[in-house]
Design a protein around this motif. Structure first.
Motif, PDB file in Angstrom:
ATOM      1  N   PHE A   1      72.803 -33.750 -62.688  1.00 26.52           N
ATOM      2  CA  PHE A   1      73.106 -35.223 -62.434  1.00 26.52           C
ATOM      3  C   PHE A   1      72.801 -35.404 -60.906  1.00 26.52           C
ATOM      4  O   PHE A   1      73.278 -34.648 -59.988  1.00 26.52           O
ATOM      5  CB  PHE A   1      74.324 -35.673 -63.052  1.00 26.52           C
ATOM      6  N   VAL A   2      72.655 -36.594 -60.636  1.00 23.06           N
ATOM      7  CA  VAL A   2      72.446 -37.257 -59.129  1.00 23.06           C
ATOM      8  C   VAL A   2      73.331 -38.132 -58.838  1.00 23.06           C
ATOM      9  O   VAL A   2      73.539 -39.124 -59.736  1.00 23.06           O
ATOM     10  CB  VAL A   2      70.925 -37.629 -58.980  1.00 23.06           C
ATOM     11  N   LEU A   3      74.053 -37.788 -57.853  1.00 16.17           N
ATOM     12  CA  LEU A   3      75.361 -38.721 -57.382  1.00 16.17           C
ATOM     13  C   LEU A   3      74.807 -39.439 -56.457  1.00 16.17           C
ATOM     14  O   LEU A   3      74.368 -39.362 -55.533  1.00 16.17           O
ATOM     15  CB  LEU A   3      76.626 -37.899 -56.952  1.00 16.17           C
ATOM     16  N   THR A   4      75.297 -40.983 -56.446  1.00 19.50           N
ATOM     17  CA  THR A   4      74.853 -41.884 -55.461  1.00 19.50           C
ATOM     18  C   THR A   4      75.921 -41.941 -54.407  1.00 19.50           C
ATOM     19  O   THR A   4      75.447 -42.375 -53.404  1.00 19.50           O
ATOM     20  CB  THR A   4      74.945 -43.433 -56.002  1.00 19.50           C
ATOM     21  N   GLY A   5      76.923 -41.383 -54.519  1.00 19.22           N
ATOM     22  CA  GLY A   5      77.738 -41.106 -53.302  1.00 19.22           C
ATOM     23  C   GLY A   5      78.444 -42.534 -53.062  1.00 19.22           C
ATOM     24  O   GLY A   5      78.421 -43.427 -54.134  1.00 19.22           O
ATOM     25  N   LEU A   6      79.147 -42.646 -51.973  1.00 17.37           N
ATOM     26  CA  LEU A   6      79.967 -43.754 -51.467  1.00 17.37           C
ATOM     27  C   LEU A   6      79.088 -44.610 -50.768  1.00 17.37           C
ATOM     28  O   LEU A   6      79.450 -45.917 -50.792  1.00 17.37           O
ATOM     29  CB  LEU A   6      81.227 -43.363 -50.510  1.00 17.37           C
ATOM     30  N   SER A   7      78.235 -44.229 -50.053  1.00 21.74           N
ATOM     31  CA  SER A   7      77.226 -44.975 -49.369  1.00 21.74           C
ATOM     32  C   SER A   7      76.032 -44.616 -48.831  1.00 21.74           C
ATOM     33  O   SER A   7      75.739 -43.348 -48.921  1.00 21.74           O
ATOM     34  CB  SER A   7      77.999 -45.360 -47.736  1.00 21.74           C
TER      35      SER A   7
END
Length: 313
Positions: A12-18
């Protein structure tokens, strides 16, 4: 009907916080400073309770277990989040995602059950003071803590069993900085309404019921203290402990109810609430409790002074 062929998602690819580099660096400094400052504090609480001969009551035994659970709970997401601030493409394997999800619910649910045990401990101490030592003996405390862990394990296994049976064929992007059921369920290549309903029931409804029950129990205890006790030091100390527990309950259950006790749709506050729920509040919980407890603060100062004297020698 012929089975549907699909390519199994392996990561999975995480978009992160920013997505902004400058914001990521600022967040990294803030979270790293916070994590490195509070984490040793919780470890100090555990060491103080273990080493000080005056802190042997069940309340302190349960507090040490709370600090231990909170250290692990925040460490499930924080280290990877800090590393991902310097990675352009934030990835997590399917197995790693399931493991993160499992431990998040395992430790989180165990902590909720432990808070219920701590409420029972306060009830025994305030309403049955003459029989408190008999009721809350060390054997019963160990059994209640073990049952809290067992309850968390069973709860987490249910979440994992519902997730792993779902097909994932793409997209594989999670709009978050960690893996949780609320994000993973959204990208499954199937109708997830039955699974989502079970998850809302097992996570959301349990959180709501426990939250209301705990608030009612502490309200009852505070009423008992104000009605049957004077304004002595012991009464003030008991009320301070109850207020600390209420604060911890609100911090733990409030975000959990927001996240799990509703349909798993995306909202603008999700990431902010998740950060407080998985990183900040778990580390602060034992600190909040300790700041209102003179015995623990005194014991911590003695332990620190002892360590300083040993180094000087």
């Amino acid at each position: 009907m012929e089975p549907v062929n699909y390519t199994r998602v392996t990561e999975f690819v995480l978009t992160g916080l920013s997505q902004t580099r400058e914001v990521q660096l600022v967040l990294f400094v803030i979270f790293l400073s916070f994590y490195l400052f509070i984490l040793p504090g919780n470890i100090l609480i555990i060491c103080t309770i273990r080493l000080d001969p005056h802190l042997t009551s069940p309340m302190y035994f349960l507090l040490a277990n709370l600090a231990f659970l909170d250290i692990w709970y925040s460490s499930i997401t924080a280290p990877k989040m800090l590393v991902d601030f310097f990675v352009e493409r934030k990835r997590i394997s399917f197995g790693g995602c399931i493991a993160q999800l499992f431990f998040l619910h395992f430790i989180g649910a165990s902590e909720m059950f432990l808070l219920t045990v701590m409420a029972f401990d306060r009830y025994a101490a305030i309403c049955r003071p003459l029989h408190y030592a008999t009721i809350m003996n060390r054997r019963l405390c160990c059994i209640l803590v073990a049952l809290s862990w067992l309850g968390g394990f069973i709860h987490s296994i249910i979440q994992v069993a519902l997730i792993v049976r779902l097909p994932f064929c793409g997209p594989n992007e999670l709009d978050s900085y960690f893996c949780d059921i609320t994000q993973v369920v959204r990208i499954a290549c199937a109708n997830t309404f039955p699974e989502e309903l079970v998850m809302i029931f097992s996570s959301g409804l349990i959180s709501v019921v426990c939250f209301i029950a705990l608030l009612m129990s502490y309200a009852f205890l505070l009423a008992m203290l104000k009605k049957h006790s004077g304004s002595g030091e012991s009464t003030s100390r008991a009320m301070s402990t109850c207020y600390s527990h209420i604060t911890i309950v609100v911090f733990m259950f409030g975000p959990s109810i927001y996240i799990y006790a509703r349909p798993f749709d995306s909202f603008s506050l999700d990431k902010v609430v998740s950060v407080f729920h998985t990183v900040i509040f778990p580390l602060l919980n034992p600190i909040i409790y300790t700041l209102r407890n003179k015995e623990v603060k005194t014991a911590m100062r003695k332990l620190v002074n002892r360590c300083i004297l040993c180094k000087e020698k």
